[in-house]
Design a protein around this motif. Structure first.
Motif, PDB file in Angstrom:
ATOM      1  N   ILE A 160       0.829  -1.206   0.000  1.00  0.00           N
ATOM      2  CA  ILE A 160       0.000   0.000   0.000  1.00  0.00           C
ATOM      3  C   ILE A 160       0.862   1.254   0.000  1.00  0.00           C
ATOM      4  N   ARG A 187     -10.625  -5.050   1.131  1.00  0.00           N
ATOM      5  CA  ARG A 187      -9.775  -4.655   2.255  1.00  0.00           C
ATOM      6  C   ARG A 187      -8.638  -3.761   1.792  1.00  0.00           C
ATOM      7  N   ARG A 196      -9.908  -0.257   0.678  1.00  0.00           N
ATOM      8  CA  ARG A 196     -10.284   0.575   1.817  1.00  0.00           C
ATOM      9  C   ARG A 196      -9.039   1.197   2.446  1.00  0.00           C
ATOM     10  N   GLU A 197      -7.986   0.397   2.580  1.00  0.00           N
ATOM     11  CA  GLU A 197      -6.745   0.904   3.162  1.00  0.00           C
ATOM     12  C   GLU A 197      -6.060   1.897   2.228  1.00  0.00           C
ATOM     13  N   ASP A 239      -7.776   5.333   2.234  1.00  0.00           N
ATOM     14  CA  ASP A 239      -7.970   5.944   3.542  1.00  0.00           C
ATOM     15  C   ASP A 239      -7.120   7.223   3.649  1.00  0.00           C
ATOM     16  N   LYS A 253     -14.250  -0.621  -2.531  1.00  0.00           N
ATOM     17  CA  LYS A 253     -14.135  -0.698  -1.074  1.00  0.00           C
ATOM     18  C   LYS A 253     -15.245  -1.537  -0.450  1.00  0.00           C
TER      19      LYS A 253
END
Length: 205
Positions: free
Chosen positions: A50, A93, A96-97, A100, A119
């Motif tokens: 990420i 998952r 979403r990260e 963020d 997401k």
């Protein structure tokens, strides 16, 4: 639109070509300098870092890239390295990260409702019929990932009855697919018919 799957070390590893990233970045620099509108497309794989993706997106923004497109990798049948790809739960998952925090300030090029879909916040049906693929054999049916057959008649791909056989819940091969080619058109239609969803999404942010 230029494809990049990570910063230099990651992209070179994914492509198996040392120096690939540097060539791409140089091409972006030259295209922007000559006044071209440049966008990038990034596939997110199983095990994608990420922080590396965020670093990539920051770098591309500095280079003058107008829009960043993203899509989860999907293990369709023609690809031998299936362990590289994401299932649906892992995709949700990771995205979403990834989105963020300050990701909302990035020049993301995808429909915002499609990003919500990634997401897991919205659900859309497969709409790959809106992005048909033409090859030397004809129109690929049903989509560019799955070629059960080819046809010379584009209307075959537009028949509603055909799509009752494909997409998550209809064909097991489609179970993990969340690609933009299949689902972003449905989000675009949703945004056109219900523009308030975009407005309220901005307010929520």
């Amino acid at each position: 639109v230029v494809h990049l799957d990570g910063t230099e070390a990651v992209h070179d590893e994914v492509t198996g070509q040392e120096g690939a990233y540097r060539k791409v970045e140089q091409g972006i620099r030259e295209a922007v300098a000559k006044g071209f509108r440049v966008a990038t497309n990034t596939t997110v794989f199983h095990g994608s870092d990420i922080q590396d993706l965020r670093q990539l997106f920051g770098r591309l923004t500095q280079l003058g890239v107008e829009g960043l497109m993203v899509s989860p990798g999907y293990a369709y049948e023609a690809v031998p390295q299936r362990d590289l790809f994401l299932n649906r739960q892992e995709s949700q998952r990771i995205f979403r990260e990834l989105f963020d925090g300050d990701a909302g300030r990035l020049p993301l090029y995808d429909n915002p409702l499609f990003l919500d879909f990634l997401k897991g916040e919205r659900q859309y049906p497969c709409s790959a019929w809106a992005v048909p693929t033409r090859t030397v054999l004809g129109w690929r049916l049903p989509c560019y990932l799955i070629a059960d057959r080819h046809t010379d008649d584009l209307e075959e791909l537009l028949q509603p009855d055909l799509w009752t056989n494909y997409g998550p819940g209809n064909d097991p091969r489609c179970a993990g697919c969340m690609l933009h080619s299949g689902f972003e058109p449905a989000s675009a239609v949703d945004a056109a018919v219900h523009p308030w969803k975009l407005l309220t999404r901005k307010v929520r942010r």
